[in-house]
Design a protein around this motif. Sequence first.
Motif, PDB file in Angstrom:
ATOM      1  N   TYR A 181      32.029 -15.734  12.154  1.00 37.08           N
ATOM      2  CA  TYR A 181      32.515 -14.493  13.143  1.00 37.08           C
ATOM      3  C   TYR A 181      31.838 -14.651  14.933  1.00 37.08           C
ATOM      4  N   THR A 182      31.015 -15.554  14.731  1.00 42.71           N
ATOM      5  CA  THR A 182      30.339 -15.679  16.256  1.00 42.71           C
ATOM      6  C   THR A 182      31.559 -16.889  16.907  1.00 42.71           C
ATOM      7  N   ALA A 183      32.013 -17.868  15.718  1.00 35.67           N
ATOM      8  CA  ALA A 183      33.294 -18.550  16.566  1.00 35.67           C
ATOM      9  C   ALA A 183      34.780 -18.035  16.602  1.00 35.67           C
ATOM     10  N   GLU A 184      35.111 -16.708  16.223  1.00 37.07           N
ATOM     11  CA  GLU A 184      35.793 -16.388  16.277  1.00 37.07           C
ATOM     12  C   GLU A 184      35.621 -15.406  17.567  1.00 37.07           C
ATOM     13  N   LEU A 185      34.355 -14.585  17.929  1.00 32.39           N
ATOM     14  CA  LEU A 185      34.062 -13.936  19.558  1.00 32.39           C
ATOM     15  C   LEU A 185      34.072 -14.858  19.841  1.00 32.39           C
ATOM     16  N   MET A 186      33.421 -16.166  19.885  1.00 35.77           N
ATOM     17  CA  MET A 186      33.842 -17.421  21.146  1.00 35.77           C
ATOM     18  C   MET A 186      35.674 -17.339  21.249  1.00 35.77           C
ATOM     19  N   ALA A 187      36.036 -17.611  20.936  1.00 35.53           N
ATOM     20  CA  ALA A 187      37.097 -18.366  20.120  1.00 35.53           C
ATOM     21  C   ALA A 187      37.781 -16.893  21.673  1.00 35.53           C
ATOM     22  N   ILE A 188      38.284 -15.176  21.626  1.00 38.53           N
ATOM     23  CA  ILE A 188      38.645 -14.541  22.328  1.00 38.53           C
ATOM     24  C   ILE A 188      38.041 -14.811  23.274  1.00 38.53           C
ATOM     25  N   ALA A 189      36.862 -14.706  23.352  1.00 40.03           N
ATOM     26  CA  ALA A 189      35.707 -14.747  24.639  1.00 40.03           C
ATOM     27  C   ALA A 189      36.387 -15.516  26.183  1.00 40.03           C
ATOM     28  N   THR A 190      36.698 -17.126  24.945  1.00 39.84           N
ATOM     29  CA  THR A 190      37.361 -18.521  25.412  1.00 39.84           C
ATOM     30  C   THR A 190      38.630 -18.153  26.417  1.00 39.84           C
ATOM     31  N   LEU A 191      39.365 -17.267  25.650  1.00 40.06           N
ATOM     32  CA  LEU A 191      40.654 -16.776  26.016  1.00 40.06           C
ATOM     33  C   LEU A 191      40.960 -15.503  26.787  1.00 40.06           C
ATOM     34  N   ALA A 192      39.839 -15.038  27.186  1.00 37.36           N
ATOM     35  CA  ALA A 192      40.116 -14.176  28.180  1.00 37.36           C
ATOM     36  C   ALA A 192      39.090 -14.408  29.410  1.00 37.36           C
ATOM     37  N   ALA A 193      38.416 -15.664  28.993  1.00 38.64           N
ATOM     38  CA  ALA A 193      38.162 -16.250  30.359  1.00 38.64           C
ATOM     39  C   ALA A 193      39.188 -17.124  30.852  1.00 38.64           C
ATOM     40  N   TYR A 194      40.062 -17.617  30.648  1.00 40.16           N
ATOM     41  CA  TYR A 194      41.205 -18.563  30.647  1.00 40.16           C
ATOM     42  C   TYR A 194      42.472 -17.714  30.816  1.00 40.16           C
ATOM     43  N   LEU A 195      42.400 -16.928  30.191  1.00 40.98           N
ATOM     44  CA  LEU A 195      43.292 -15.540  30.916  1.00 40.98           C
ATOM     45  C   LEU A 195      43.250 -14.909  31.728  1.00 40.98           C
ATOM     46  N   LYS A 196      42.035 -15.030  32.567  1.00 42.14           N
ATOM     47  CA  LYS A 196      41.086 -14.554  34.152  1.00 42.14           C
ATOM     48  C   LYS A 196      41.543 -15.166  34.828  1.00 42.14           C
ATOM     49  N   GLY A 197      41.242 -16.693  34.589  1.00 41.28           N
ATOM     50  CA  GLY A 197      41.646 -17.533  35.660  1.00 41.28           C
ATOM     51  C   GLY A 197      40.235 -17.801  36.278  1.00 41.28           C
ATOM     52  N   GLU A 198      38.827 -16.955  36.213  1.00 46.53           N
ATOM     53  CA  GLU A 198      37.915 -17.613  37.449  1.00 46.53           C
ATOM     54  C   GLU A 198      37.188 -18.234  36.795  1.00 46.53           C
TER      55      GLU A 198
END
Length: 346
Positions: free
Chosen positions: A152-169
Amino acid sequence: MASNLESEIYQQPAVLQRFLDEKAEGVARLAETIRADAPRFFVIAARGTSDNAATYAKYIFSAINGIPVALAMPSLYTLYNRPPNMHGGWVIGISQSGQSPDIQAVLEEARRQNVPTLTITNAADSPLAEVADHVISLAAGEEKSVAASKTYTAELMAIATLAAYLKGEQKLVAELERVSSHAETVLQEAPAVAGIARRFYQHDQLVVVSRGFNYCTTFEIALKIKELAYIAAQAYSSADFLHGPIALLEKGFPVLAVACAGMAQDKMRELIDELRPLAVEQALITNDEALLESTSGAVRLPAGVPEWLSPIISVIPGQLLALNLAIERGFDPDNPRGLRKVTLTI
């Protein structure tokens, strides 16, 4: 001897760091592909614990990336044969095992409509991974416990990582690097969690409340408590709770509040202040110093956890609470009744 569940809860700092070390580069490339495609929305299909991860994604992709998110209704694809038009978006399936036929049906329909698909899973060779155009593998290792924790926490980490790189900050990417150390720190709160379990274990119902990014956390903690301790735990947004369910409360009723520092902090303080005169049996998971000073029975979250990443950390005390409640009530946390590790629904 520690249960499989306890062992896997304590594996989470290493799992979270391993995801970044091994998978972040691939997620960054995927983010470039998504950004070039410029989807107008995401549709996410998931069940059970993964559905709570999807709720996190709903907040994160909307708040950080400005991309609206809809949660798929798999019955429309399997029972009613009335799938919606998904053109203009991306369809994401989230599943630890990657085996649920109804989630697979959503992605298969997306492919029929020539809509790009992504699977987030701990099983890179699963049917759900095979049907997707893109795959994010969690690389969490085998999860032996029936109740999910590290996946579960790995799923959250995957989602957060994708969001961070999508934002590009770069600031967001840098914040990801501190998550595993925050997870290590919060595991040191295990004695405080055990104390809450000793206060709560004789109850047959309880309420879990939070707001904002941690809305998903209330549902995941409540699910774990139901699965392992057989307590009717109900999850609420603090706002929804004030619209009626607060009438449930009476003296001694157990309430667990997740109150992380951030934009939702003041609203959680207001709710907690409103609960005090009711003399409920209250416990907190928080890094709000004012609440920590004014409340006995609180689990201290690490200071400095960004609110958008706090669900990865705040759920860990909830996992420990469910584990301790099961033990206090005399149940085996590795063999919850009526459950299997992989649930197949259509």
